[in-house]
Design a protein around this motif. Structure first.
Motif, PDB file in Angstrom:
ATOM      1  N   GLU A   7       0.823  -1.215   0.000  1.00 55.16           N
ATOM      2  CA  GLU A   7       0.000   0.000   0.000  1.00 55.16           C
ATOM      3  C   GLU A   7       0.855   1.262   0.000  1.00 55.16           C
ATOM      4  N   TRP A  10       2.360   1.940  -3.813  1.00 57.18           N
ATOM      5  CA  TRP A  10       1.451   2.510  -4.806  1.00 57.18           C
ATOM      6  C   TRP A  10       0.134   2.916  -4.147  1.00 57.18           C
ATOM      7  N   PRO A  11       0.174   3.903  -3.273  1.00 58.95           N
ATOM      8  CA  PRO A  11      -1.043   4.286  -2.536  1.00 58.95           C
ATOM      9  C   PRO A  11      -2.182   4.739  -3.444  1.00 58.95           C
ATOM     10  N   GLU A  12      -1.850   5.325  -4.582  1.00 52.81           N
ATOM     11  CA  GLU A  12      -2.888   5.815  -5.493  1.00 52.81           C
ATOM     12  C   GLU A  12      -3.757   4.690  -6.041  1.00 52.81           C
ATOM     13  N   LEU A  13      -3.219   3.482  -6.105  1.00 55.17           N
ATOM     14  CA  LEU A  13      -4.003   2.347  -6.597  1.00 55.17           C
ATOM     15  C   LEU A  13      -5.034   1.885  -5.568  1.00 55.17           C
ATOM     16  N   GLU A  15      -6.494   4.023  -3.265  1.00 50.40           N
ATOM     17  CA  GLU A  15      -7.388   5.124  -2.883  1.00 50.40           C
ATOM     18  C   GLU A  15      -8.858   4.869  -3.212  1.00 50.40           C
ATOM     19  N   ARG A  41       3.737  -3.442 -10.167  1.00 45.61           N
ATOM     20  CA  ARG A  41       2.691  -2.421 -10.251  1.00 45.61           C
ATOM     21  C   ARG A  41       1.561  -2.884 -11.167  1.00 45.61           C
ATOM     22  N   GLU A  45      -2.207  -2.999  -9.986  1.00 44.00           N
ATOM     23  CA  GLU A  45      -3.167  -2.157 -10.693  1.00 44.00           C
ATOM     24  C   GLU A  45      -4.322  -2.991 -11.244  1.00 44.00           C
ATOM     25  N   THR A  48      -6.528  -4.228  -8.184  1.00 43.28           N
ATOM     26  CA  THR A  48      -7.319  -3.150  -7.570  1.00 43.28           C
ATOM     27  C   THR A  48      -8.436  -2.691  -8.511  1.00 43.28           C
TER      28      THR A  48
END
Length: 77
Positions: A7, A10-13, A15, A41, A45, A48
């Protein structure tokens, strides 16, 4: 990856995910990581996006196959 910090990588994935979705994704990736798989990633990606409902199972599988094919190409060179 020495520690499982998916997490933070790649926190943006993560969110768009709610708590249940986030837990499911993290547990899935953690299980694989404990078995020796290092998530990329692309893998995170894809998972998620599927968990969030942005792609369906068919698209998830298509992307997974493409990721695996790319990884196979890297290991055979």
């Amino acid at each position: 990856m020495d520690t499982f910090d998916i997490e933070q990588r790649w926190p943006e994935l993560f969110e768009p995910l709610d708590d249940v979705q986030r837990t499911a994704v993290v547990q899935t990736l953690a299980t694989s990581w404990h078995e020796g798989f290092t998530p990329t990633r692309d893998v995170v990606e894809n998972l998620t996006a599927y968990a969030a409902g942005r792609i369906d199972e068919t698209e998830y599988q298509r992307r997974s196959d493409a990721i695996a094919e790319t990884a196979r190409g890297r290991t055979t060179r």
